[in-house]
Design an enzyme around this catalytic site. Sequence first.
Site, PDB file in Angstrom:
ATOM      1  N   GLU A  49       1.895   1.602  -2.349  1.00 45.27           N
ATOM      2  CA  GLU A  49       1.527   0.533  -3.277  1.00 45.27           C
ATOM      3  C   GLU A  49       0.776  -0.509  -2.459  1.00 45.27           C
ATOM      4  O   GLU A  49       1.323  -1.083  -1.519  1.00 45.27           O
ATOM      5  CB  GLU A  49       2.765  -0.082  -3.929  1.00 45.27           C
ATOM      6  CG  GLU A  49       3.339   0.767  -5.052  1.00 45.27           C
ATOM      7  CD  GLU A  49       4.449   0.067  -5.838  1.00 45.27           C
ATOM      8  OE1 GLU A  49       4.731  -1.118  -5.550  1.00 45.27           O
ATOM      9  OE2 GLU A  49       5.031   0.707  -6.723  1.00 45.27           O
ATOM     10  N   ASP A  60       6.677 -12.952  -7.532  1.00 48.64           N
ATOM     11  CA  ASP A  60       7.034 -12.576  -6.165  1.00 48.64           C
ATOM     12  C   ASP A  60       7.846 -13.652  -5.465  1.00 48.64           C
ATOM     13  O   ASP A  60       7.652 -14.840  -5.690  1.00 48.64           O
ATOM     14  CB  ASP A  60       5.764 -12.287  -5.355  1.00 48.64           C
ATOM     15  CG  ASP A  60       5.187 -10.922  -5.691  1.00 48.64           C
ATOM     16  OD1 ASP A  60       5.916  -9.932  -5.531  1.00 48.64           O
ATOM     17  OD2 ASP A  60       4.043 -10.859  -6.152  1.00 48.64           O
TER      18      ASP A  60
END
Lengths: 271, 417
Positions: A49, A60
């Site tokens: 990824e 995040d």
Amino acid sequence: MSRISETIASKQAQGKKVLIPYIVAGDPGLELTVPLMHALVANGADIIELGMPFSDPSSDGPVIQLGAERALRAGTTLKHIFAMVREFRQQDKDTPILLMGYLNPIETMGYEAFASEVSAAGADGLLIVDLPTAECEEFYAAAHAKGLDTVFLVAPTTNEARLDSIFKHTSGYLYYVSLKGVTGAVISDKGEIRAKIDHLRTLTELPIIVGFGIKDAESARNMAAISDGVIVGSAIVDKIGHLQADMSYSSAQLVATVGVIGEIRSAIDAL
Amino acid sequence: MSELNRVNELGSREAEQPNDQFSGPDKQGHFGRYGGVFVGETLIAAVEELDQVYTRMAEDPKFWAEFDHDLKHYVGRPSPLYFAERLTKHYGGAKIMLKREDLNHTGAHKINNTIGQALLAKFMGKPRIIAETGAGQHGVASATIAARLGLQCDVYMGAEDIQRQSANVFRMKLLGANVISVESGSRTLKDALNEALRDWATNVDNTYYIIGTVAGPSPYPRMVRDFQSVIGREARAQSLEQLGRLPDALVACVGGGSNAIGLFHPFLRDSDVAMYGVEAGGDGVETGRHAAPLSAGRPGVLHGNRTYLMSDDAGQILETHSVSAGLDYPGVGPEHSWLKDIGRVHYVDATDTEALTAFRDCTRMEGIIPALESSHAIAYAGKLAATMSPEQIIIVNLSGRGDKDIHTVAEIDGIKI
């Protein structure tokens, strides 16, 4: 069958779990990403990824935020990321690459232009964190027209009623978010995750890979035992943060930097 | 019964003309192509739950009765519509009327919204609220309502804003709130919003997130607009009552845009009423150092909605610049984006310098110290008034008082206080 589906099917046929590391493209410098990707594969990564950095990564945690900040400071743009994928593909034709990021840079480029570039560069799939299926039709059409897989997340909070739409739009694998929170937080309740995944299994044939909060061999083993594999992000991005953007490193040094992936590989292969 | 009492008691809100073009958003929260829900999967359920709860409450007259009661007895509404006679003379032209949101409890329009959302938090049984704040007004309004209801309150504020709004930081702490300094990104309002979204995703079970403006994922833009529309409903009734007619123009500053949409929305169907949303021109829109996404930005996706944004060619969000912390935001509420595209509202800007001049004009000529945010609206209204005739009327939303800004202004003047 897509490169992502083939890779996962072949692991499953061997009775093995899938290992997917996440790094931020361009972190900490543009030149380091491709060597780091090869180092991940050398450590046993099955799929990579590759994060597309965004100025406002609101899903995040602090570690990946810092990674995105370093990458943006190095000047990383989508064009650089396509070039990285192309360069990686010259040496590695097999390891699937999933690009993961936030919607605004992609909208700015335009969905169709973006999907064309991604496909031409040799990446395999897309995961857009802040694009729920209810808003995804135009994007989804552009991605699938280019043969790209689209991965969506299922969270512990996801309502049953949303699952059909998520399954319908997901190809490659289903990304199960192990916790309520942001990337890099700590998994608290393994039993609950197992119950959710067992339930998802009764509803879909999609491979289920668990991410968020997997930071070492032990947490990876726990999660891999109840799923098809694991995604590891913050634990590697943290290590990469110690590299200097303007220094060159031997491939052995980079393999050591992301060595936690090798430890996790051994741990989940022992299951 | 006066018109003003009637609108307040009936709560004659948006639903009366459901097929009208201004009755948006649609069920998915879209205003034209803007708005919607763009958040991580973890937050979707929370946003959907809030949408369901608010949709139900919005149809319950008891909810609005409680809201109106709090606005009257706790906030001190209705706020006056005041004829600024000396400013009118000074600018020379249309009559300038100030909608005095600065006289609300806590000193700005922000409290209207926090009253409404805190009622929802209470109804949903959430013991903790979080908020983001730029200038600190929304943080203070959230801390205030948390104190009143006995809720735990954490306020996210950019480290840079904490520096320039220290008085409001202290007010929040006095009220029992925990102020969390945000060190990431540009360390201003947008980063505080990111951090609040992260907190909400982590603590979604026990936490209600009070967004302070008409942005964020649906239902926030619609909900905050509904709560702030009390400004325009009152202003409309007051104009009819005090002046015998509707105004010719409305002027309000636009950061996220909650005070502006609150004033504008009840007038949208009055096609003879012109509307001006004034963005922060900073050093001048042509310099690139500003906070004017509607004037000089492009559509994109940030903080849960599609709207005009200040972003670069690669789609990264740009840092903004404004003397006023409350306008220092790279996005804007999606309904404004739509109102811009359909041409119903004119979006213009005022620079830092123009706003500071208006700040001094209003202070010296009216004895009212306006917030630096509101000073942008006064600055543009002055220019507009000069092009209009003395029989015409402009209503300016004086969205907040300027006590919080005296340190900023003193510093610009080279004075230590």
